[in-house]
Motif scaffolding. Structure first.
Motif, PDB file in Angstrom:
ATOM      1  N   ASN A  71       0.802  -1.275   0.065  1.00 37.51           N
ATOM      2  CA  ASN A  71      -0.150  -0.058   0.120  1.00 37.51           C
ATOM      3  C   ASN A  71       1.098   1.191  -0.142  1.00 37.51           C
ATOM      4  OD1 ASN A  71      -1.712  -2.130   0.944  1.00 37.51           O
ATOM      5  ND2 ASN A  71      -3.003  -0.756   1.692  1.00 37.51           N
ATOM      6  N   ALA A  72       1.983   1.269   0.954  1.00 38.43           N
ATOM      7  CA  ALA A  72       2.733   2.330   0.897  1.00 38.43           C
ATOM      8  C   ALA A  72       3.483   2.593  -0.400  1.00 38.43           C
ATOM      9  CB  ALA A  72       3.940   2.211   1.974  1.00 38.43           C
ATOM     10  N   VAL A  73       3.979   1.564  -1.047  1.00 35.17           N
ATOM     11  CA  VAL A  73       4.626   1.821  -2.423  1.00 35.17           C
ATOM     12  C   VAL A  73       3.717   2.443  -3.250  1.00 35.17           C
ATOM     13  CG1 VAL A  73       5.583   0.800  -4.388  1.00 35.17           C
ATOM     14  CG2 VAL A  73       6.512   0.051  -2.167  1.00 35.17           C
ATOM     15  N   LEU A  74       2.527   1.965  -3.312  1.00 33.71           N
ATOM     16  CA  LEU A  74       1.489   2.617  -4.400  1.00 33.71           C
ATOM     17  C   LEU A  74       1.118   3.881  -3.802  1.00 33.71           C
ATOM     18  CD1 LEU A  74      -0.582   2.226  -6.765  1.00 33.71           C
ATOM     19  CD2 LEU A  74      -1.887   1.131  -4.948  1.00 33.71           C
ATOM     20  N   HIS A  75       0.885   4.173  -2.585  1.00 32.46           N
ATOM     21  CA  HIS A  75       0.869   5.657  -2.321  1.00 32.46           C
ATOM     22  C   HIS A  75       2.039   6.444  -2.841  1.00 32.46           C
ATOM     23  CE1 HIS A  75      -2.567   6.201   0.265  1.00 32.46           C
ATOM     24  NE2 HIS A  75      -2.259   5.164   0.955  1.00 32.46           N
ATOM     25  N   MET A  83      -0.836  14.670  -6.006  1.00 38.06           N
ATOM     26  CA  MET A  83      -1.670  14.371  -4.969  1.00 38.06           C
ATOM     27  C   MET A  83      -3.046  13.987  -5.105  1.00 38.06           C
ATOM     28  SD  MET A  83       0.334  14.319  -2.208  1.00 38.06           S
ATOM     29  CE  MET A  83      -1.215  14.225  -0.875  1.00 38.06           C
ATOM     30  N   ALA A  84      -3.549  14.329  -6.162  1.00 34.18           N
ATOM     31  CA  ALA A  84      -4.889  14.142  -6.677  1.00 34.18           C
ATOM     32  C   ALA A  84      -4.891  12.745  -7.068  1.00 34.18           C
ATOM     33  CB  ALA A  84      -5.546  15.148  -7.757  1.00 34.18           C
ATOM     34  N   LEU A  85      -4.016  12.071  -7.531  1.00 32.18           N
ATOM     35  CA  LEU A  85      -4.024  10.827  -8.054  1.00 32.18           C
ATOM     36  C   LEU A  85      -4.020   9.900  -6.588  1.00 32.18           C
ATOM     37  CD1 LEU A  85      -4.000   8.748 -10.128  1.00 32.18           C
ATOM     38  CD2 LEU A  85      -1.640   8.559 -10.308  1.00 32.18           C
ATOM     39  N   ALA A  86      -3.188  10.481  -5.732  1.00 29.85           N
ATOM     40  CA  ALA A  86      -3.036   9.604  -4.593  1.00 29.85           C
ATOM     41  C   ALA A  86      -3.956   9.531  -3.668  1.00 29.85           C
ATOM     42  CB  ALA A  86      -1.908   9.860  -3.688  1.00 29.85           C
ATOM     43  N   GLY A  88      -7.811  10.357  -4.451  1.00 30.07           N
ATOM     44  CA  GLY A  88      -8.759   9.574  -5.037  1.00 30.07           C
ATOM     45  C   GLY A  88      -8.365   8.038  -5.020  1.00 30.07           C
ATOM     46  N   PHE A  89      -7.430   7.523  -5.465  1.00 34.47           N
ATOM     47  CA  PHE A  89      -7.290   5.991  -5.477  1.00 34.47           C
ATOM     48  C   PHE A  89      -6.954   5.506  -4.092  1.00 34.47           C
ATOM     49  CE2 PHE A  89      -6.908   6.441  -9.763  1.00 34.47           C
ATOM     50  CZ  PHE A  89      -6.966   5.204 -10.233  1.00 34.47           C
ATOM     51  N   GLY A  90      -6.449   6.476  -3.267  1.00 34.78           N
ATOM     52  CA  GLY A  90      -5.889   6.098  -1.787  1.00 34.78           C
ATOM     53  C   GLY A  90      -7.163   5.871  -0.826  1.00 34.78           C
ATOM     54  N   ILE A  91      -8.444   6.685  -1.204  1.00 34.09           N
ATOM     55  CA  ILE A  91      -9.536   6.531  -0.552  1.00 34.09           C
ATOM     56  C   ILE A  91     -10.054   5.154  -0.589  1.00 34.09           C
ATOM     57  CG2 ILE A  91     -12.127   7.217  -0.405  1.00 34.09           C
ATOM     58  CD1 ILE A  91     -10.349   9.123   0.901  1.00 34.09           C
ATOM     59  N   HIS A  92      -9.962   4.766  -1.928  1.00 29.84           N
ATOM     60  CA  HIS A  92     -10.563   3.451  -2.336  1.00 29.84           C
ATOM     61  C   HIS A  92      -9.730   2.382  -1.784  1.00 29.84           C
ATOM     62  CE1 HIS A  92     -12.709   1.044  -5.212  1.00 29.84           C
ATOM     63  NE2 HIS A  92     -11.660   0.391  -5.374  1.00 29.84           N
ATOM     64  N   PHE A  93      -8.322   2.189  -2.209  1.00 31.38           N
ATOM     65  CA  PHE A  93      -7.541   0.898  -1.701  1.00 31.38           C
ATOM     66  C   PHE A  93      -7.206   0.673  -0.327  1.00 31.38           C
ATOM     67  CE2 PHE A  93      -3.752   3.501  -3.456  1.00 31.38           C
ATOM     68  CZ  PHE A  93      -2.898   3.410  -2.431  1.00 31.38           C
ATOM     69  N   ASP A  94      -7.082   2.112   0.158  1.00 29.27           N
ATOM     70  CA  ASP A  94      -6.244   2.055   1.446  1.00 29.27           C
ATOM     71  C   ASP A  94      -7.269   2.628   2.837  1.00 29.27           C
ATOM     72  OD1 ASP A  94      -3.654   1.918   2.973  1.00 29.27           O
ATOM     73  OD2 ASP A  94      -3.609   3.866   3.313  1.00 29.27           O
ATOM     74  N   ILE A  95      -8.103   3.319   2.290  1.00 31.74           N
ATOM     75  CA  ILE A  95      -9.076   3.831   3.624  1.00 31.74           C
ATOM     76  C   ILE A  95     -10.621   3.001   3.636  1.00 31.74           C
ATOM     77  CG2 ILE A  95     -10.367   5.849   4.134  1.00 31.74           C
ATOM     78  CD1 ILE A  95      -8.247   7.600   3.237  1.00 31.74           C
ATOM     79  N   VAL A  96     -11.037   2.861   2.288  1.00 32.52           N
ATOM     80  CA  VAL A  96     -12.390   2.157   2.301  1.00 32.52           C
ATOM     81  C   VAL A  96     -12.190   0.482   2.390  1.00 32.52           C
ATOM     82  CG1 VAL A  96     -14.467   1.524   0.890  1.00 32.52           C
ATOM     83  CG2 VAL A  96     -13.649   3.776   1.024  1.00 32.52           C
ATOM     84  N   ALA A  97     -11.114   0.090   1.782  1.00 33.62           N
ATOM     85  CA  ALA A  97     -10.883  -1.466   1.722  1.00 33.62           C
ATOM     86  C   ALA A  97     -10.772  -2.043   3.244  1.00 33.62           C
ATOM     87  CB  ALA A  97      -9.426  -1.690   1.182  1.00 33.62           C
ATOM     88  N   PRO A  98     -10.306  -1.580   4.289  1.00 31.83           N
ATOM     89  CA  PRO A  98     -10.330  -2.186   5.528  1.00 31.83           C
ATOM     90  C   PRO A  98     -11.733  -2.250   6.058  1.00 31.83           C
ATOM     91  CG  PRO A  98      -8.409  -0.637   5.533  1.00 31.83           C
ATOM     92  CD  PRO A  98      -9.168  -0.359   4.441  1.00 31.83           C
ATOM     93  N   TYR A  99     -12.506  -1.289   5.721  1.00 34.26           N
ATOM     94  CA  TYR A  99     -14.040  -1.083   6.484  1.00 34.26           C
ATOM     95  C   TYR A  99     -14.688  -2.457   5.752  1.00 34.26           C
ATOM     96  CZ  TYR A  99     -13.566   3.390   8.470  1.00 34.26           C
ATOM     97  OH  TYR A  99     -12.998   4.509   9.099  1.00 34.26           O
ATOM     98  N   LEU A 100     -14.291  -2.666   4.487  1.00 33.54           N
ATOM     99  CA  LEU A 100     -15.313  -3.644   3.635  1.00 33.54           C
ATOM    100  C   LEU A 100     -14.515  -5.126   3.987  1.00 33.54           C
ATOM    101  CD1 LEU A 100     -15.783  -1.999   0.046  1.00 33.54           C
ATOM    102  CD2 LEU A 100     -17.119  -1.659   2.194  1.00 33.54           C
ATOM    103  N   ALA A 246      -1.592   8.998   4.393  1.00 32.84           N
ATOM    104  CA  ALA A 246      -1.428  10.566   4.006  1.00 32.84           C
ATOM    105  C   ALA A 246       0.222  10.870   4.260  1.00 32.84           C
ATOM    106  CB  ALA A 246      -2.357  11.380   5.086  1.00 32.84           C
ATOM    107  N   ALA A 247       0.572  10.719   5.302  1.00 30.31           N
ATOM    108  CA  ALA A 247       2.204  10.859   5.670  1.00 30.31           C
ATOM    109  C   ALA A 247       3.016  10.333   4.409  1.00 30.31           C
ATOM    110  CB  ALA A 247       2.597  10.136   6.936  1.00 30.31           C
ATOM    111  N   VAL A 248       2.615   8.928   3.913  1.00 30.61           N
ATOM    112  CA  VAL A 248       3.634   8.366   3.002  1.00 30.61           C
ATOM    113  C   VAL A 248       3.569   9.426   1.639  1.00 30.61           C
ATOM    114  CG1 VAL A 248       3.969   6.422   1.511  1.00 30.61           C
ATOM    115  CG2 VAL A 248       3.467   6.088   4.099  1.00 30.61           C
ATOM    116  N   ALA A 249       2.229   9.524   1.219  1.00 37.93           N
ATOM    117  CA  ALA A 249       1.874  10.516   0.174  1.00 37.93           C
ATOM    118  C   ALA A 249       2.557  11.849   0.346  1.00 37.93           C
ATOM    119  CB  ALA A 249       0.522  10.402  -0.070  1.00 37.93           C
TER     120      ALA A 249
END
Length: 379
Positions: A71-75, A83-86, A88-100, A246-249
């Motif tokens: 995840n960190a490498v992708l960020h 930052m926009a790319l990180a 939009g995609f970060g919300i999906h793969f890094d933030i929402v994913a753990p909930y689902l 966020a810090a990694v990005a």
């Protein structure tokens, strides 16, 4: 300084992400900014490469990496582009994913995760409201049980991916206090669920950001995510990963801008010599590189700790706070070193400066991070 947190497998993954950005994003970057949207073709391309389902089990189409360092490498690689790319995609793969992954039922997993991984189903998370963001316990969007359904009323704002999300994880009040918050999966097309205007931000135009409105939206019980009244705890448990991402990005974004600035000041000449050779500029750049390297050492340690499930909320707050402050100092200096050209949006450093301003606000403002750290000091 040589980094030790990543292995050869992580670096091979990094190369594949770089190729994806070069092929699918960079040729269309100007159009994305103009349209204020990174559209479905890019999401599906990311899905085909397995970039969206790093935390998703294989039986639902994911990669089941089991290692946060991917995840960190992708960020890092997405933020190095912008930052926009990180975001939009970060919300999906890094933030929402753990909930689902952590909170959903088997039926919900089968319904949502395959599309999540393929990029057919873009996701968002609805926490922030017009009346406040950092104080999650004070949210006012309500969900009232009515038979087998919940009736949702309220609104959310500043929601990244809000324009195109097919599924939004929405936090709503189902009772009093912190214990009275529940998470719901609100799907596109549900009657009463409306999207407001695409918000016109000072930076990150490519990241679609919207207001969301819920007017008597009937959400079936089958769309409750996690236990009823368990939403606040679920959000608090997952905020450290959001802040670490966020810090990694932040750092990757700052490094990319600084690299361009270094190349510029070596070539740009004034008074018969490269502007980077003037002592003040040289000392400025030496200080910026040092700040970035020292900060990266701490953030890398946080990445390693989180991969080992040892990262604390306070450590994540420190990483988020300091990285955003360093990012801002670096980018502001980069604009200054570019001179008048740094003020022109045609130059990436100007866009990067505007894009970075929000990083001291979102995912918990710098003031909130200091409050978390201060409480840990017993103050």
């Amino acid at each position: 300084m040589r980094r030790t947190v990543y292995t050869a497998d992580h670096e091979a993954f990094r190369e594949s992400v770089r190729e994806f950005v070069a092929r699918e994003v960079e040729p269309h970057a100007a159009r994305f900014a103009e349209e204020r949207l990174i559209g479905p073709p890019v999401w599906r391309a990311a899905g085909r490469l397995g970039l969206l389902g790093l935390e998703i089990p294989e039986e639902y189409g994911g990669g089941a990496a089991g290692d946060y360092r991917f995840n960190a490498v992708l960020h890092e690689e997405l933020a190095a582009h912008g930052m926009a790319l990180a975001s939009g995609f970060g919300i999906h793969f890094d933030i929402v994913a753990p909930y689902l992954v952590d909170l959903t039922t088997e039926e919900q997993k089968k319904r949502w995760l395959p599309g999540f991984c393929s990029g057919e189903l873009v996701t968002a998370i609805g926490m922030t409201e017009p009346g406040g963001g950092s104080d999650l316990a004070a949210l006012t969007t309500t969900a009232v049980r009515d038979g087998d359904d919940w009736v949702l009323n309220g609104s959310k704002t500043f929601i990244t991916n809000g324009v195109q999300a097919g599924l939004v994880v929405v936090a709503a009040r189902t009772g009093p206090g912190k214990k009275g918050i529940t998470l719901f999966g609100v799907e596109a097309g549900m009657p009463g669920f409306e999207r407001g205007r695409k918000l016109d931000k000072m930076g990150q135009p490519e990241a679609d950001t919207a207001e969301l409105f819920f007017r008597d939206v009937r959400v079936p019980a089958a769309n409750v995510i996690g236990p009823v009244d368990g939403g606040f705890v679920a959000m608090m448990e997952r905020l450290p990963q959001e802040r670490l991402g966020a810090a990694v990005a932040n750092l990757a974004h700052a490094w990319s801008a600084l690299a361009e600035t270094l190349a510029y000041v070596r070539e740009r000449r004034a008074f018969g010599q490269p502007v980077g050779s003037f002592q003040y500029n040289k000392f400025t750049l030496a200080g910026l590189v040092t700040e970035l390297e020292v900060t990266r050492a701490y953030v890398d340690q946080c990445v390693a700790a989180h991969a080992a499930r040892e990262l604390s909320a306070v450590e994540a707050a420190k990483a988020k706070l300091w990285s955003s402050e360093v990012q801002w100092r670096v980018l502001d200096a980069c604009v200054q070193l570019f001179g008048g050209y740094g003020y022109m949006r045609e130059h990436r450093v100007a866009r990067a400066w505007a894009d970075a301003r929000v990083t001291r606000i979102w995912a918990g403002s710098s003031e909130i991070m200091r409050e978390i750290i201060g409480r840990d000091l017993g103050l």
